[in-house]
Structures are given as structure tokens and as C-alpha cells.
Motif scaffolding. Structure first.
Motif, PDB file in Angstrom:
ATOM      1  N   ARG A  51     105.941  47.889   8.773  1.00 17.84           N
ATOM      2  CA  ARG A  51     104.848  47.835   8.900  1.00 17.84           C
ATOM      3  C   ARG A  51     103.685  48.435   9.117  1.00 17.84           C
ATOM      4  N   ASP A  52     103.615  49.310  10.453  1.00 11.73           N
ATOM      5  CA  ASP A  52     102.470  50.465  10.445  1.00 11.73           C
ATOM      6  C   ASP A  52     102.518  51.030   9.918  1.00 11.73           C
ATOM      7  N   LEU A  54     103.489  50.801   6.399  1.00  7.85           N
ATOM      8  CA  LEU A  54     102.873  50.181   4.550  1.00  7.85           C
ATOM      9  C   LEU A  54     101.135  49.798   5.251  1.00  7.85           C
ATOM     10  N   GLU A  55     101.002  49.346   6.856  1.00  8.30           N
ATOM     11  CA  GLU A  55      99.205  49.169   6.805  1.00  8.30           C
ATOM     12  C   GLU A  55      98.484  50.171   6.238  1.00  8.30           C
ATOM     13  N   ALA A  56      99.231  51.676   7.438  1.00 14.52           N
ATOM     14  CA  ALA A  56      98.136  52.935   6.855  1.00 14.52           C
ATOM     15  C   ALA A  56      98.241  53.125   6.032  1.00 14.52           C
ATOM     16  N   GLY A  58      97.803  51.327   3.060  1.00 16.13           N
ATOM     17  CA  GLY A  58      96.579  50.425   2.586  1.00 16.13           C
ATOM     18  C   GLY A  58      97.703  49.021   2.024  1.00 16.13           C
ATOM     19  N   ALA A  59      98.549  48.911   2.437  1.00 18.94           N
ATOM     20  CA  ALA A  59      99.449  48.098   1.793  1.00 18.94           C
ATOM     21  C   ALA A  59      99.946  46.714   2.335  1.00 18.94           C
ATOM     22  N   GLY A  60      98.872  46.686   3.246  1.00 20.84           N
ATOM     23  CA  GLY A  60      99.127  45.521   4.143  1.00 20.84           C
ATOM     24  C   GLY A  60     100.119  45.496   5.239  1.00 20.84           C
ATOM     25  N   ARG A  61     100.866  44.322   5.580  1.00 17.81           N
ATOM     26  CA  ARG A  61     102.324  44.010   6.723  1.00 17.81           C
ATOM     27  C   ARG A  61     103.347  42.916   6.726  1.00 17.81           C
ATOM     28  N   TRP A  74     111.276  47.186  -0.134  1.00 22.80           N
ATOM     29  CA  TRP A  74     109.895  47.477  -0.031  1.00 22.80           C
ATOM     30  C   TRP A  74     109.197  46.407  -1.300  1.00 22.80           C
TER      31      TRP A  74
END
Length: 207
Positions: A51-52, A54-56, A58-61, A74
């Protein structure tokens, strides 16, 4: 460590130390509903890395559940891979518009257990490793490289790829994996490094 072996455009997050239990989202919990607490903690900890990452990117958590073969699922538009071993866990993700696949693997920096090398590499591969500094545990690096290659192959081709189907040549921090089965490419190129008592390998296949 992974930042040293992955190209620009692939986002990696890694964590060291004991796995701390964290929240599981949606279908994630079902995958480890009957698992022992240590397995649940490891599963949750590596999902936190996912999740970290994906957030980096730009795909949310979002949740990252498991498919029937236990590989991560994914969100649309993202490719990636997870890995963990004792004291380490990591995730690497990238945009599917730029990358066909990503594979990562982490292993303890130690020789393979007795008898394993004969199962995962050919006689030619073993002879080539004799020229590599044994302190680098080249047999384990080669094994890890094949694991990273499989994580690129499997989501794209959806057929079995055995250790005998991949011939790996090690370089100084690099490797080439020649695939003896059709369906993807003839050769994949990756990188590897060591540190913290671990080794990591990575492959990223551009579109």
C-alpha cells in the motif's frame, strides 16, 4: 536495497525487522483466515509495504488480495511483486502502461541448503558459479534470480516455468536469464545486491 536494483519508474518500499501485525483490507483477510499468527503478521506487513508503494505511485491505498495461486492481485493499471524473508519484506510496483512486469525476490545471504542446488540449476550453471566469490553466496543469488524471473513470467504467460527452463548467468551485480520456453521473451536482464545479511534480485520488463 531495492532502489539499487530497480530502474526509474518502478517504486519500491521495503521494511526491516520483525513483522508487525497490521490491518487487512477486504479480501486480504480471507487468504490468511486459518493461518497461524506469525503468518498473518507477515502477510499484513508485506501488504503494508504494497500500500505504501501504491500510494507513492499515485494509485491510492487499495487492498492487495491473493489469487488462487497466492500471487498478489494488483489494481487495474498496475504491475508489481512482493517478497519477504526473515526480517525483511518489500513491494515493487509500476504503471502497466510503461512496464509489462516486475519481479523481486529476497533471500538470506547464505548458501543454499544441501541438495537444493542440484534441483534448481544445471551442471553448466554450477560450473560457472565456481568462478564467483563464494562469500557472495552465488548459488543463492542464482536461485533468487530465477524466483524474480518467475514473478515476471507467471502473470503474463500463465503457464508453468520450471527452474530447468531458466538459465542464469551472473555478472557483477547483474544477471541474464535465458528462457527455454516460448511465450514471453528469450532473455530477461536483472540486477542483484547484498546488504543487511540479505540479498535481493529484481527484474523489470519494459513494455
Amino acid at each position: 536495497m531495492l532502489a539499487q536494483v530497480l530502474p526509474s519508474g518502478v517504486v519500491a518500499v521495503e521494511a526491516f525487522g520483525p513483522a508487525a501485525a497490521g490491518p487487512l483490507l477486504g479480501e486480504e483477510a480471507a487468504a490468511v483466515a486459518r493461518a497461524v499468527p506469525a503468518r498473518r503478521a507477515e502477510y499484513a506487513a508485506v501488504r503494508a509495504c504494497a500500500r505504501d508503494a501504491l500510494e507513492a505511485l499515485g494509485a491510492g491505498r487499495p487492498a492487495v488480495p491473493s489469487s488462487p495461486d497466492r500471487s498478489p492481485v494488483w489494481p487495474a493499471g498496475v504491475v508489481g511483486a512482493l517478497t519477504h524473508c526473515d526480517g525483511y519484506r518489500a513491494a515493487a510496483v509500476a504503471r502497466a502502461e510503461a512496464w509489462l512486469g516486475v519481479g523481486i525476490d529476497a533471500e538470506p545471504l547464505a548458501p543454499l541448503p544441501d541438495g537444493v542446488a542440484a534441483l534448481v540449476m544445471s551442471d553448466d550453471e554450477r560450473r560457472a558459479l565456481a568462478r564467483v566469490d563464494p562469500a557472495l553466496c552465488p548459488d543463492r543469488v542464482l536461485f533468487s534470480a530465477k524466483e524474480s524471473v518467475y514473478k515476471v513470467w507467471s502473470p503474463l504467460v500463465r503457464t508453468w516455468l520450471g527452474f530447468e527452463d531458466v538459465r542464469v548467468s551472473l555478472g557483477e551485480g547483474t544477471f541474464s536469464a535465458h528462457l527455454d520456453r516460448p511465450g514471453l521473451v528469450d532473455v530477461l536482464h536483472g540486477r542483484w545486491t547484498t546488504g543487511h545479511g540479505l540479498l535481493v534480485t529484481a527484474v523489470a520488463l519494459p513494455r
